[in-house]
Design a protein around this motif. Structure first.
Motif, short mmCIF file in Angstrom:
data_model
loop_
_atom_site.label_atom_id
_atom_site.label_comp_id
_atom_site.label_asym_id
_atom_site.label_seq_id
_atom_site.Cartn_x
_atom_site.Cartn_y
_atom_site.Cartn_z
N ASP A 233 0.89 -1.23 0.05
CA ASP A 233 0.03 -0.07 -0.08
C ASP A 233 0.88 1.10 0.11
N ARG A 234 1.33 1.61 -1.06
CA ARG A 234 2.42 2.57 -1.40
C ARG A 234 1.90 4.03 -0.78
N ASP A 235 0.73 4.20 -0.91
CA ASP A 235 -0.02 5.59 -0.56
C ASP A 235 -0.21 5.53 0.89
N GLY A 236 -0.37 4.21 1.67
CA GLY A 236 -0.98 4.21 2.81
C GLY A 236 -2.12 4.63 3.29
N ASN A 237 -3.19 4.57 2.27
CA ASN A 237 -4.66 4.91 2.55
C ASN A 237 -5.40 3.64 2.73
N GLN B 219 -5.94 0.87 0.96
CA GLN B 219 -6.51 0.43 -0.21
C GLN B 219 -5.21 0.09 -1.17
N THR C 175 -4.64 -0.58 -4.96
CA THR C 175 -4.91 -0.51 -6.39
C THR C 175 -4.61 -1.75 -7.24
N GLU D 74 -0.77 -1.30 -7.32
CA GLU D 74 -0.16 -1.64 -6.03
C GLU D 74 -0.10 -3.16 -5.79
N TYR E 24 -10.34 -0.71 -6.06
CA TYR E 24 -9.15 -1.13 -4.97
C TYR E 24 -9.67 -2.30 -4.20
#
Length: 109
Positions: free
Chosen positions: A53-57, A59, A61, A64, A86
Motif C-alpha cells: 500500500d504505497r500511499d498508505g490509504n 486500499q 489499487t 499496487e 481497489y
C-alpha cells in the motif's frame, strides 16, 4: 472507509479467518501450534499489505497489488466484486476465507 471502520472490518475478517481455519483444520479445538500458525499468517498478510500500500490509504489499487502482492493482483477482479478499483485488507482476508472454505467443502456464511 475511515480508519476506525477499516480496523473494525479487519478485526471481523480476522475473526472469521481464525474461526473458519480452525474449523477446517480439525473438529476439536485447534492446537496451540495451529493457532500460532494462523496468527503468523495473519501478521504476514498484514505486513505484505502495508508494504504494498504505497500511499498508505488502506486500499490497494490494481497497480499496487501487481507490484507488491502478485497473488492478489491475479485474483483482483474476484476480490473487488464492487468494481471500486481497489481492495482492502479485510476484503483480501474475506476472499481467502471463502477460498479456503470452498476447498474444504464448508458452507459459506
Amino acid at each position: 472507509m475511515t480508519t476506525s471502520s477499516h480496523t473494525r472490518a479487519l478485526a471481523l475478517a480476522s475473526g472469521l479467518v481464525l474461526g473458519l481455519m480452525a474449523g477446517a483444520c480439525a473438529q476439536a479445538a485447534p492446537s496451540a501450534q495451529r493457532v500460532q500458525h494462523i496468527q503468523q499468517a495473519r501478521e504476514q498478510l498484514h505486513q505484505r499489505f502495508v508494504a504494498a500500500d504505497r500511499d498508505g490509504n488502506g486500499q490497494l489499487t490494481r497497480a499496487e497489488a501487481q507490484a507488491g502482492m502478485p497473488r492478489v493482483h491475479s485474483a483482483f477482479d474476484q476480490i473487488d466484486t464492487a468494481r471500486k478499483g481497489y481492495v482492502t485488507e479485510a476484503e483480501i482476508t474475506a476472499a481467502m476465507v471463502a477460498r479456503l472454505a470452498s476447498r474444504r467443502g464448508m458452507p459459506q456464511q
